[in-house]
Enzyme design. Structure first.
Site, short mmCIF file in Angstrom:
data_model
loop_
_atom_site.label_atom_id
_atom_site.label_comp_id
_atom_site.label_asym_id
_atom_site.label_seq_id
_atom_site.Cartn_x
_atom_site.Cartn_y
_atom_site.Cartn_z
N ALA A 51 2.97 7.20 -10.13
CA ALA A 51 1.93 6.57 -9.42
C ALA A 51 0.75 7.44 -9.28
O ALA A 51 -0.56 7.24 -9.30
CB ALA A 51 2.21 6.09 -7.95
N VAL A 93 11.05 5.45 -1.34
CA VAL A 93 12.22 4.68 -1.96
C VAL A 93 12.57 5.11 -3.13
O VAL A 93 11.80 5.36 -4.06
CB VAL A 93 11.65 3.30 -2.18
CG1 VAL A 93 12.79 2.21 -2.68
CG2 VAL A 93 11.28 2.53 -0.66
N THR A 100 11.26 9.11 -16.38
CA THR A 100 11.93 9.06 -15.16
C THR A 100 13.26 10.11 -15.16
O THR A 100 13.55 10.91 -14.20
CB THR A 100 12.56 7.68 -14.78
OG1 THR A 100 11.54 6.88 -14.90
CG2 THR A 100 12.95 7.52 -13.31
N SER A 132 9.88 12.34 -10.53
CA SER A 132 10.86 11.23 -10.48
C SER A 132 11.66 11.29 -9.19
O SER A 132 12.36 12.38 -8.94
CB SER A 132 11.68 11.24 -11.66
OG SER A 132 12.92 10.40 -11.45
N ALA A 163 0.81 -1.47 0.00
CA ALA A 163 -0.07 0.05 0.09
C ALA A 163 0.89 1.13 0.01
O ALA A 163 0.60 2.14 0.80
CB ALA A 163 -0.95 0.14 1.34
N LYS A 173 17.02 2.46 -15.96
CA LYS A 173 16.71 3.62 -16.22
C LYS A 173 16.40 4.48 -14.78
O LYS A 173 16.80 5.83 -14.97
CB LYS A 173 15.08 3.61 -16.81
CG LYS A 173 14.16 2.95 -16.01
CD LYS A 173 13.36 4.05 -15.03
CE LYS A 173 12.23 3.52 -14.12
NZ LYS A 173 11.61 4.21 -13.56
N ALA A 176 2.93 4.09 -2.75
CA ALA A 176 2.45 4.98 -3.78
C ALA A 176 1.64 4.00 -4.87
O ALA A 176 0.72 4.21 -5.37
CB ALA A 176 3.37 6.05 -4.22
#
Length: 330
Positions: free
Chosen positions: A136, A275, A244, A250, A8, A187, A10
């Protein structure tokens, strides 16, 4: 279709929101406190505070109950959570179809997600990756996006891509699982490099060159691992790379921007609060590229910044001093 989304954060929350209008979706939150908050507030205040949860979306911290009757399990944890999630799933269910939406190489083992899955749940035959250019927040807000569903079993990929496809989240089937995973992993490393480039004020010409050479670097590694070169021209390759490296949302690009300011890595990660998969992935990619004899100078430069204590200006200077070469060597 009954879908269990594991994680749960993003991305897991965004995918659960996106699939809920057309499917029966249950979202698993690891912490009981988070599950209670999501059910009470009907919004993920930490990760997606402006994206309400649909009324039909069920949230629970009871793992076994969430996956019990699922026709598809979607693992949306960071890659560090992939192995324990799959091992727990293997104990709870039989051969249920599984997709993962994490990107990177597993820290320590250097394995891609499908290789982790082969060890964690070897009896599961219908597995694959969901990857591509997709922040997200934009997915959760219902803004148009397109991603790739990749599996070694082309029929499985085509079947579930068709089931999950919608006008606002278009899903394309792909059978080059390795290529899609390598594109999605590396990437993030290139996004850190691009953030450094932008943070140092090197200009848009420099950014374009860096992204292009980054794509060449990703492609060399992917091909060395058995992927098809053409896969790097798709959504999970150049599409995800462009997003990204240039998008304000990003997290990995933000790491690069802050590295250019001279901030220590741990301070950057603490401030980020999310993260940034490119940080651990860079070290794994460097180790793998050296093992395979694949030249990856941008990855080497990122690792010098992250792990070798070098300054951004020195690392960039070394890249600029590299001898000219053929763009497409035989």
């Amino acid at each position: 279709m009954r879908i269990a989304v594991l994680g749960a954060g993003a991305w897991g929350t965004a995918l659960a929101i996106a699939f809920a209008p057309r499917h029966q979706v249950k979202l698993w939150a690891r912490e009981a406190e988070l599950s209670a908050a999501l059910n009470r507030d009907r919004v993920n205040r930490q990760f997606l505070p402006d994206c309400p949860l649909p009324d039909s979306l069920a949230v629970s911290d009871d793992f076994e109950a969430v996956v019990a009757d699922a026709e598809l399990v979607l693992v949306a944890t960071p890659i560090v959570g992939l192995r324990p999630s799959l091992e727990r799933l293997a104990r709870a269910r039989g051969d249920v179809p599984v997709l993962w939406a994490c990107k990177g190489f597993e820290a320590g083992s250097g394995l891609l997600p499908h290789q982790v899955a082969a060890e964690a749940c070897p009896g599961f035959a219908r597995v694959g990756a969901l990857s591509g250019p997709s922040f997200a927040r934009e997915v959760a807000l219902g803004l148009p996006s397109a991603v790739t569903l990749a599996a070694s079993d082309a029929a499985f990929a085509a079947d579930f891509a068709a089931r999950l496809h919608s006008p606002l989240l278009r899903i394309y089937a792909h059978d080059d699982l390795t290529g899609v995973e390598v594109g999605g992993a590396v990437k993030n490393v290139m996004a850190i490099a691009t953030g450094v480039c932008d943070g140092l004020g090197l200009g848009m010409n420099s950014r374009a060159a860096l992204i292009t050479r980054g794509l060449a670097e990703i492609t060399r590694l992917a091909v060395a691992l058995g992927a098809r070169e053409q896969s790097m021209l798709g959504l999970a390759g150049i599409g995800d790379l462009i997003l990204t490296c240039t998008g304000a949302l990003s997290r990995n690009r933000q790491v690069g921007l802050k590295l250019a300011e001279g901030k220590p890595l741990q301070t950057i990660l603490d401030e980020l609060g999310h993260v940034a998969e490119g940080v651990p992935t860079a070290r794994e990619v460097r180790a793998l590229s050296r093992k395979l004899g694949v030249e990856m100078p941008i990855t080497e430069a990122v690792c010098a910044l992250l792990y070798d204590g070098e300054a951004a200006g020195d690392v960039v200077g070394r890249l600029l001093e590299r001898s000219p070469k053929l763009e497409f060597p035989d």
